[in-house]
Design an enzyme around this catalytic site. Structure first.
Site, PDB file in Angstrom:
ATOM      1  N   HIS A 139       0.829  -1.212   0.000  1.00 27.70           N
ATOM      2  CA  HIS A 139       0.000   0.000   0.000  1.00 27.70           C
ATOM      3  C   HIS A 139       0.866   1.265   0.000  1.00 27.70           C
ATOM      4  CE1 HIS A 139      -3.970  -1.891   0.350  1.00 27.70           C
ATOM      5  NE2 HIS A 139      -3.322  -2.831   1.010  1.00 27.70           N
ATOM      6  N   ASP A 182       2.508   1.973  -3.061  1.00 18.09           N
ATOM      7  CA  ASP A 182       2.666   2.401  -4.467  1.00 18.09           C
ATOM      8  C   ASP A 182       1.825   3.636  -4.780  1.00 18.09           C
ATOM      9  OD1 ASP A 182       0.284   0.859  -4.441  1.00 18.09           O
ATOM     10  OD2 ASP A 182       0.806  -0.324  -6.219  1.00 18.09           O
ATOM     11  N   ASP A 215       1.579  -3.931  -9.333  1.00 16.95           N
ATOM     12  CA  ASP A 215       1.299  -5.259  -9.878  1.00 16.95           C
ATOM     13  C   ASP A 215       1.616  -5.326 -11.367  1.00 16.95           C
ATOM     14  OD1 ASP A 215       0.317  -5.443  -7.358  1.00 16.95           O
ATOM     15  OD2 ASP A 215      -1.792  -5.624  -7.933  1.00 16.95           O
TER      16      ASP A 215
HETATM   17  C1  GLA Z   1      -3.065  -4.358  -4.827  1.00 19.22           C
HETATM   18  C2  GLA Z   1      -2.912  -3.203  -5.806  1.00 19.22           C
HETATM   19  C3  GLA Z   1      -1.488  -2.660  -5.805  1.00 19.22           C
HETATM   20  C4  GLA Z   1      -1.000  -2.368  -4.389  1.00 19.22           C
HETATM   21  C5  GLA Z   1      -1.280  -3.545  -3.464  1.00 19.22           C
HETATM   22  C6  GLA Z   1      -0.961  -3.242  -2.041  1.00 19.22           C
HETATM   23  O1  GLA Z   1      -2.323  -5.463  -5.258  1.00 19.22           O
HETATM   24  O2  GLA Z   1      -3.265  -3.599  -7.103  1.00 19.22           O
HETATM   25  O3  GLA Z   1      -1.410  -1.511  -6.623  1.00 19.22           O
HETATM   26  O4  GLA Z   1      -1.566  -1.187  -3.901  1.00 19.22           O
HETATM   27  O5  GLA Z   1      -2.624  -3.964  -3.537  1.00 19.22           O
HETATM   28  O6  GLA Z   1       0.386  -3.022  -1.859  1.00 19.22           O
END
Ligand code: GLA
Length: 377
Positions: free
Chosen positions: A32, A34, A169
């Site tokens: 959390h 990014d 991701d």
């Molecule tokens: C999900 C979101 C990512 C990131 C994670 C938490 O995977 O798609 O962008 O925020 O949660 O780190």
């Protein structure tokens, strides 16, 4: 998987397709962060989505999802958005390429994957990256650079899937490199590959089988909290906030938003600590920060759940080096850094204890760090 797709493509559409794949991801630390302009530490894994694709000479896209045993057809205009959620990931990728001035013509595709759905391993990013990479290769002479491919996936989530996600991701899925994790600065998009050979340790995921669903989930609410705090502190993102700034503004921030920000500001430092520790081969520090991240995600960010907290407790009791909930949260997996010598004992304990409490065992995935988006020859 390729042979199966080849046969199914032949029977559904006919002809000889080209094959593409892209991977799910893990994240060692930096959760959390990014969408707060911070650092993340992901790697692509050996679980992927693979697609067999061929241009069909029409202005329609025809899809067959092997795993869902479902078909869908749509046009390429904004008004043609399909009803099916699974197909809207691919529709979104087509639209985002077109919006950026790229080319997409009609095509047929059959696809399948072994990235567990809803486990926090980014099956949706794998799907987006697989198609973004493929359509770039098929229709755009690979002129769209890799950063833009990742952003096409992210914009797909924002504009067609209802998840206000960060870039981690899709970045991991596009840029993944065998045997390497990546430290990404989500503000500048500067990144560095770190060879990841934790000699004497294994990385293992324990999937609680609690399904996480980010669409319409509190995920978007977490992001909104962070943005509110950043605004109150007068910074662009929480990347630029310090604990001192937060304390000074405490009476202007709700209790809940305050807790969210405490987590994010702490996590920024933990990622940097882990980078230093990895350079020294100091896995004890890596593990310690993983536990601290779990604590923050559970108590302050409140994206864990009972089952994942229990898996974390079991890891701690067994003396596992590091363990934490991974990904967006609200279910999914823990990621565990385990000494080889402890591995069998830990897995046996986790299975037995979890089973005794919840009536089923967690699913074990050993992690192999692999390449991201690619053409499969
Ligand atoms: C999900 C979101 C990512 C990131 C994670 C938490 O995977 O798609 O962008 O925020 O949660 O780190």
């Amino acid at each position: 998987m390729k042979e199966k797709l080849k046969t199914l493509f032949e029977s559904h559409f006919g002809g000889t397709p080209t094959f593409y794949a892209s991977s799910g991801r893990i994240n060692l630390i930096g959760e959390h962060t990014d969408y707060n302009g911070g650092f993340v530490f992901p790697g692509a894994i050996d679980k992927c989505i693979m697609a067999a694709i061929k241009e069909n000479g029409t202005d329609k896209v025809r899809l067959y999802s092997v795993d869902l045993d479902a078909s869908c057809e749509f046009g390429l205009n904004e008004a043609d958005k399909p009803q099916e959620q699974w197909a809207s990931y691919i529709f979104g990728v087509c639209r985002e390429i077109i919006k950026r001035g790229g080319t997409v013509r009609g095509f047929d595709a059959v696809f399948s994957g072994n990235v567990p759905l809803g486990a926090g391993l980014s099956s949706s990013a794998a799907l987006e990256s697989c198609f973004a990479f493929a359509l770039n290769d098929m229709f755009n002479d690979n002129k769209i650079d890799k950063f833009e491919l990742a952003k096409i996936g992210q914009s797909t989530e924002h504009n067609y899937c209802g998840v206000n996600c960060g870039i981690m991701d899709q970045f991991a899925s596009v840029f993944g490199k065998k045997d390497h994790l990546m430290r990404l600065d989500c503000r500048s998009l500067e990144y560095k590959y770190y060879p990841f050979a934790a000699k004497g340790y294994k990385l293992v995921l324990l999937d609680s089988k609690v399904k996480h669903e980010l669409v319409d989930s509190p995920y978007n609410k977490r992001r909104a909290s962070c943005e509110r705090v950043a605004q109150t502190l007068g910074v662009e993102t929480l990347r630029d906030a310090t604990m001192e700034m937060l304390e000074a503004a405490k009476d202007k921030i709700s209790e809940e938003d305050y807790k969210r920000a405490v987590y994010v500001i702490g996590e920024k430092q933990r990622v940097l600590d882990v980078c230093d520790a990895l350079e020294r081969g100091d896995f004890e520090t890596v593990g310690d920060r993983m536990y601290k991240t779990h604590e923050g995600l559970s108590k302050d960010y409140e994206v864990s759940c009972e089952e994942l907290d229990y898996l974390n407790d079991i890891a701690r009791e067994c003396g596992v080096t590091g363990s934490r909930i991974m990904g967006g949260g609200f279910g999914g997996c823990t990621i565990n850094l385990v000494k080889d010598a402890l591995y069998d004992h830990f897995i046996a304990e986790a299975k037995a204890k979890f089973n005794a409490r919840y009536g089923h065992e967690p699913v074990v995935h050993e992690v192999i760090i692999s390449d991201g988006a690619r053409r499969v020859e």
